[in-house]
Design an enzyme around this catalytic site. Structure first.
Site, PDB file in Angstrom:
ATOM      1  CD  GLN A 189       7.714  -0.389  -2.121  1.00 59.67           C
ATOM      2  OE1 GLN A 189       8.900  -0.528  -2.349  1.00 59.67           O
ATOM      3  NE2 GLN A 189       6.794  -0.625  -3.011  1.00 59.67           N
ATOM      4  CG  PHE A 190       3.306   4.238   2.095  1.00 65.63           C
ATOM      5  CD1 PHE A 190       1.947   3.982   2.010  1.00 65.63           C
ATOM      6  CD2 PHE A 190       3.898   5.006   1.098  1.00 65.63           C
ATOM      7  CE1 PHE A 190       1.189   4.489   0.964  1.00 65.63           C
ATOM      8  CE2 PHE A 190       3.164   5.514   0.053  1.00 65.63           C
ATOM      9  CZ  PHE A 190       1.798   5.253  -0.022  1.00 65.63           C
ATOM     10  CB  THR A 191       2.891   0.250  -1.076  1.00 67.69           C
ATOM     11  OG1 THR A 191       4.192  -0.119  -1.513  1.00 67.69           O
ATOM     12  CG2 THR A 191       2.542   1.644  -1.573  1.00 67.69           C
TER      13      THR A 191
END
Length: 149
Positions: free
Chosen positions: A78-80
């Protein structure tokens, strides 16, 4: 590295409508990789998360570990988690590591989980995933490897 760890009674991840990872009682780990992260961060973060004592004992105290409850692990990239919302209304994700760094570190984190005795179920880096979970408690922790001793 940043992780959001949720104690769950079950969790799953789907890609294109097909379940690719599913667990019962355990941890859903949303994992983000930053540009300064290293293999040492993978080891340190995996050891910290998998050693957490956040399951309740017979006295309703958070005192039991993943091992104590024979728990499972589901890891989703989850790069967010590196999203920046300081300015404007649309997040900037320039604080996330590029895939050339993030993918190997994500894969190493999965390997560290296995090394520590918890072979993880997982999603697919960069895929459009649908994650479902039944949060237990709820108990959710945010852990950043840069803040660990």
């Amino acid at each position: 590295m940043r992780a959001v760890v949720t104690r769950v009674s079950e969790a799953s991840v789907k890609i294109d409508g097909e379940i690719v990872g599913k667990i019962g009682r355990g941890f859903l780990i949303l994992l983000g990789v930053g540009p300064e992260d290293t293999p040492a961060d993978c080891r340190k973060l995996a050891e910290k998360i998998l050693g957490l004592r956040i399951f309740t004992d017979e006295n309703d105290k958070m005192n039991l570990s993943l091992e104590d409850v024979s728990g499972q692990v589901l890891v989703v990239s989850q790069f967010t988690l590196y999203g920046n919302v300081r300015k404007g209304r649309r997040p900037s994700f320039t604080g996330a590591a590029a895939p050339s760094l993030a993918i190997p570190l994500y894969e190493q984190f999965l390997s560290e989980c296995e090394r520590l005795g918890f072979p993880p179920q997982h999603g697919c880096f960069g895929a459009d995933m649908k994650v479902a979970s039944v949060n237990d408690g709820p108990v959710t922790l945010v852990i950043d490897s840069a803040e660990l001793a």
